[in-house]
Design a protein around this motif. Structure first.
Motif, PDB file in Angstrom:
ATOM      1  N   TYR A 101       1.082  -1.220  -0.242  1.00 57.76           N
ATOM      2  CA  TYR A 101       0.115   0.232   0.002  1.00 57.76           C
ATOM      3  C   TYR A 101       0.697   0.822   0.470  1.00 57.76           C
ATOM      4  CZ  TYR A 101      -3.095   3.304   0.987  1.00 57.76           C
ATOM      5  OH  TYR A 101      -4.517   5.116   0.783  1.00 57.76           O
ATOM      6  N   SER A 102       2.155   1.187   0.327  1.00 54.59           N
ATOM      7  CA  SER A 102       2.761   2.177   0.877  1.00 54.59           C
ATOM      8  C   SER A 102       3.866   2.752  -0.366  1.00 54.59           C
ATOM      9  CB  SER A 102       4.122   2.415   1.876  1.00 54.59           C
ATOM     10  OG  SER A 102       4.764   0.809   0.964  1.00 54.59           O
ATOM     11  N   GLN A 103       3.551   1.258  -1.538  1.00 56.97           N
ATOM     12  CA  GLN A 103       3.833   2.232  -2.855  1.00 56.97           C
ATOM     13  C   GLN A 103       2.930   2.224  -3.824  1.00 56.97           C
ATOM     14  OE1 GLN A 103       5.280  -2.334  -3.404  1.00 56.97           O
ATOM     15  NE2 GLN A 103       7.302  -1.486  -3.712  1.00 56.97           N
ATOM     16  N   VAL A 104       2.186   1.689  -2.839  1.00 57.78           N
ATOM     17  CA  VAL A 104       0.305   2.182  -4.054  1.00 57.78           C
ATOM     18  C   VAL A 104       0.383   4.068  -3.784  1.00 57.78           C
ATOM     19  CG1 VAL A 104      -1.869   2.698  -4.265  1.00 57.78           C
ATOM     20  CG2 VAL A 104      -0.703   0.829  -4.413  1.00 57.78           C
ATOM     21  N   GLU A 105       0.823   4.133  -2.561  1.00 56.09           N
ATOM     22  CA  GLU A 105       0.354   5.737  -2.058  1.00 56.09           C
ATOM     23  C   GLU A 105       1.373   6.761  -2.505  1.00 56.09           C
ATOM     24  OE1 GLU A 105       0.666   5.448   1.965  1.00 56.09           O
ATOM     25  OE2 GLU A 105      -1.509   6.204   2.565  1.00 56.09           O
ATOM     26  N   ASN A 106       2.892   6.026  -2.354  1.00 55.52           N
ATOM     27  CA  ASN A 106       3.237   6.924  -3.150  1.00 55.52           C
ATOM     28  C   ASN A 106       3.265   7.722  -4.599  1.00 55.52           C
ATOM     29  OD1 ASN A 106       6.272   8.126  -3.837  1.00 55.52           O
ATOM     30  ND2 ASN A 106       6.488   6.132  -4.844  1.00 55.52           N
ATOM     31  N   LYS A 107       2.299   6.889  -5.490  1.00 61.00           N
ATOM     32  CA  LYS A 107       2.331   6.533  -7.066  1.00 61.00           C
ATOM     33  C   LYS A 107       1.512   7.700  -7.593  1.00 61.00           C
ATOM     34  CE  LYS A 107       5.589   2.304  -8.572  1.00 61.00           C
ATOM     35  NZ  LYS A 107       6.019   1.695  -9.785  1.00 61.00           N
ATOM     36  N   ILE A 108       0.350   7.753  -6.252  1.00 67.99           N
ATOM     37  CA  ILE A 108      -0.773   8.387  -6.732  1.00 67.99           C
ATOM     38  C   ILE A 108      -0.929   9.211  -5.627  1.00 67.99           C
ATOM     39  CG2 ILE A 108      -2.043   6.345  -6.812  1.00 67.99           C
ATOM     40  CD1 ILE A 108      -3.390   6.962  -3.993  1.00 67.99           C
ATOM     41  N   GLN A 109       0.416  10.434  -5.218  1.00 68.42           N
ATOM     42  CA  GLN A 109       0.878  11.394  -4.958  1.00 68.42           C
ATOM     43  C   GLN A 109       0.029  12.596  -5.544  1.00 68.42           C
ATOM     44  OE1 GLN A 109       4.637  12.411  -4.217  1.00 68.42           O
ATOM     45  NE2 GLN A 109       5.345  10.756  -2.808  1.00 68.42           N
ATOM     46  N   SER A 110       0.094  12.806  -6.824  1.00 67.70           N
ATOM     47  CA  SER A 110      -0.391  13.972  -7.439  1.00 67.70           C
ATOM     48  C   SER A 110      -2.574  13.586  -7.626  1.00 67.70           C
ATOM     49  CB  SER A 110      -0.251  14.462  -9.274  1.00 67.70           C
ATOM     50  OG  SER A 110       1.515  14.894  -8.315  1.00 67.70           O
ATOM     51  N   GLY A 111      -3.041  11.898  -7.829  1.00 66.98           N
ATOM     52  CA  GLY A 111      -4.185  11.871  -8.330  1.00 66.98           C
ATOM     53  C   GLY A 111      -4.658  10.637  -8.599  1.00 66.98           C
ATOM     54  N   TYR A 112      -5.678  10.467  -9.057  1.00 68.75           N
ATOM     55  CA  TYR A 112      -5.808   9.287  -9.801  1.00 68.75           C
ATOM     56  C   TYR A 112      -7.765   9.011  -9.502  1.00 68.75           C
ATOM     57  CZ  TYR A 112      -8.633   7.264  -4.753  1.00 68.75           C
ATOM     58  OH  TYR A 112      -9.274   7.236  -4.030  1.00 68.75           O
ATOM     59  N   LYS A 113      -7.869   8.031 -10.671  1.00 70.22           N
ATOM     60  CA  LYS A 113      -9.436   7.921 -10.731  1.00 70.22           C
ATOM     61  C   LYS A 113      -9.363   6.650 -10.999  1.00 70.22           C
ATOM     62  CE  LYS A 113      -8.224  10.614 -14.768  1.00 70.22           C
ATOM     63  NZ  LYS A 113      -8.390  10.834 -16.301  1.00 70.22           N
ATOM     64  N   GLU A 114     -10.789   6.428 -10.414  1.00 66.28           N
ATOM     65  CA  GLU A 114     -11.035   5.115 -10.377  1.00 66.28           C
ATOM     66  C   GLU A 114     -11.497   5.257 -12.036  1.00 66.28           C
ATOM     67  OE1 GLU A 114     -14.251   2.275  -8.621  1.00 66.28           O
ATOM     68  OE2 GLU A 114     -13.079   3.535  -6.780  1.00 66.28           O
ATOM     69  N   LEU A 115     -11.698   3.988 -12.312  1.00 68.88           N
ATOM     70  CA  LEU A 115     -11.598   3.544 -13.858  1.00 68.88           C
ATOM     71  C   LEU A 115     -13.464   3.081 -14.065  1.00 68.88           C
ATOM     72  CD1 LEU A 115      -8.488   2.942 -15.738  1.00 68.88           C
ATOM     73  CD2 LEU A 115      -9.556   4.897 -16.160  1.00 68.88           C
ATOM     74  N   PHE A 116     -13.528   1.675 -12.825  1.00 64.01           N
ATOM     75  CA  PHE A 116     -14.642   0.878 -13.112  1.00 64.01           C
ATOM     76  C   PHE A 116     -14.409   0.133 -11.023  1.00 64.01           C
ATOM     77  CE2 PHE A 116     -11.947  -2.042 -15.583  1.00 64.01           C
ATOM     78  CZ  PHE A 116     -12.578  -3.200 -15.210  1.00 64.01           C
ATOM     79  N   MET A 117     -15.082  -0.528 -10.668  1.00 63.06           N
ATOM     80  CA  MET A 117     -15.271  -1.304  -9.700  1.00 63.06           C
ATOM     81  C   MET A 117     -15.711  -2.559 -10.126  1.00 63.06           C
ATOM     82  SD  MET A 117     -15.371  -0.674  -5.960  1.00 63.06           S
ATOM     83  CE  MET A 117     -15.577  -1.808  -4.556  1.00 63.06           C
ATOM     84  N   ILE A 118     -15.607  -3.685  -9.843  1.00 65.41           N
ATOM     85  CA  ILE A 118     -16.309  -4.798  -9.871  1.00 65.41           C
ATOM     86  C   ILE A 118     -15.998  -5.598  -8.756  1.00 65.41           C
ATOM     87  CG2 ILE A 118     -14.112  -6.036 -11.639  1.00 65.41           C
ATOM     88  CD1 ILE A 118     -16.847  -6.918 -13.471  1.00 65.41           C
ATOM     89  N   GLY A 119     -17.611  -5.787  -8.299  1.00 68.87           N
ATOM     90  CA  GLY A 119     -16.981  -7.021  -7.336  1.00 68.87           C
ATOM     91  C   GLY A 119     -16.452  -6.115  -5.908  1.00 68.87           C
ATOM     92  N   GLN A 120     -14.924  -6.756  -6.078  1.00 74.42           N
ATOM     93  CA  GLN A 120     -14.260  -6.610  -4.236  1.00 74.42           C
ATOM     94  C   GLN A 120     -12.905  -5.253  -5.198  1.00 74.42           C
ATOM     95  OE1 GLN A 120     -14.300 -10.232  -3.250  1.00 74.42           O
ATOM     96  NE2 GLN A 120     -11.540 -10.094  -3.250  1.00 74.42           N
ATOM     97  N   PHE A 121     -13.224  -5.529  -6.422  1.00 74.31           N
ATOM     98  CA  PHE A 121     -12.132  -4.546  -7.413  1.00 74.31           C
ATOM     99  C   PHE A 121     -11.839  -3.724  -7.779  1.00 74.31           C
ATOM    100  CE2 PHE A 121     -12.074  -9.566  -7.428  1.00 74.31           C
ATOM    101  CZ  PHE A 121     -10.078  -9.701  -6.462  1.00 74.31           C
ATOM    102  N   ARG A 122     -11.249  -2.756  -7.255  1.00 75.88           N
ATOM    103  CA  ARG A 122     -11.227  -1.735  -8.231  1.00 75.88           C
ATOM    104  C   ARG A 122     -10.352  -1.224  -9.316  1.00 75.88           C
ATOM    105  NH1 ARG A 122     -13.715   2.735  -5.154  1.00 75.88           N
ATOM    106  NH2 ARG A 122     -14.463   1.944  -2.938  1.00 75.88           N
ATOM    107  N   ILE A 123     -10.411  -0.529 -10.039  1.00 73.82           N
ATOM    108  CA  ILE A 123      -9.479  -0.322 -11.187  1.00 73.82           C
ATOM    109  C   ILE A 123      -9.218   0.920 -11.414  1.00 73.82           C
ATOM    110  CG2 ILE A 123      -8.449  -1.037 -13.889  1.00 73.82           C
ATOM    111  CD1 ILE A 123      -9.763  -3.821 -12.276  1.00 73.82           C
ATOM    112  N   VAL A 124      -7.620   1.325 -11.328  1.00 73.51           N
ATOM    113  CA  VAL A 124      -7.311   2.584 -10.545  1.00 73.51           C
ATOM    114  C   VAL A 124      -6.558   3.529 -12.046  1.00 73.51           C
ATOM    115  CG1 VAL A 124      -5.946   4.109  -8.593  1.00 73.51           C
ATOM    116  CG2 VAL A 124      -8.193   2.787  -8.400  1.00 73.51           C
ATOM    117  N   ASP A 125      -6.910   4.278 -12.378  1.00 74.04           N
ATOM    118  CA  ASP A 125      -5.582   5.235 -12.709  1.00 74.04           C
ATOM    119  C   ASP A 125      -5.015   6.234 -12.346  1.00 74.04           C
ATOM    120  OD1 ASP A 125      -3.857   6.162 -15.446  1.00 74.04           O
ATOM    121  OD2 ASP A 125      -5.697   7.874 -15.283  1.00 74.04           O
ATOM    122  N   ALA A 126      -3.437   5.782 -11.848  1.00 72.66           N
ATOM    123  CA  ALA A 126      -2.893   7.568 -10.956  1.00 72.66           C
ATOM    124  C   ALA A 126      -1.464   7.653 -11.602  1.00 72.66           C
ATOM    125  CB  ALA A 126      -2.244   6.390  -9.508  1.00 72.66           C
ATOM    126  N   TYR A 127      -0.997   8.834 -11.465  1.00 72.26           N
ATOM    127  CA  TYR A 127       0.213   9.862 -11.367  1.00 72.26           C
ATOM    128  C   TYR A 127       0.339  10.405 -10.475  1.00 72.26           C
ATOM    129  CZ  TYR A 127      -2.684  14.364 -11.510  1.00 72.26           C
ATOM    130  OH  TYR A 127      -3.515  14.771 -11.514  1.00 72.26           O
TER     131      TYR A 127
END
Length: 117
Positions: A10-36
């Motif tokens: 999760y800390s690696q995810v946090e590092n990569k989404i510092q400037s923002g993110y968009k949830e592309l879609f959610m299916i079941g328990q999974f979020r597909i995310v585009d981050a920058y």
């Protein structure tokens, strides 16, 4: 195309989404995310994009290639067979879980998935 997926903390995810993110879609328990993340260097600004599958049930996080993210988005919005898409994502996660592995080729991923992407 270059398909890959790897489990990250999760800390690696946090590092990569510092400037923002968009949830592309959610299916079941999974979020597909585009981050920058925007990085300012001495001579220019750089925008680094990342894509993830976030498992909201287990808290596990998977970084995926842009090609794989695009394939998932296309399957979700254009294919219409969301049940198969969810089954395939579950199969990926089971394949990746606890093995600290990196699936780097479409054939690696196809071993555990039908041809969704």
């Amino acid at each position: 195309m270059k398909f890959w997926m790897k489990e990250i903390s999760y800390s690696q995810v946090e590092n990569k989404i510092q400037s923002g993110y968009k949830e592309l879609f959610m299916i079941g328990q999974f979020r597909i995310v585009d981050a920058y993340k925007i990085i300012d260097s001495n001579d220019h600004t750089k925008d680094i994009q990342s894509h993830f599958i976030l498992d909201t049930k287990t808290g596990n996080n998977y970084e995926i290639s842009v090609e794989l993210a695009y394939g998932l988005v296309s399957a979700f919005y254009c294919d219409g067979d969301r049940r198969s898409l969810l089954s395939n994502i579950i199969a990926w996660v089971k394949y990746m879980n606890g093995k600290n592995r990196l699936a780097t080729k479409k054939t690696d991923i196809s071993n555990v998935l039908s041809d969704v992407v």
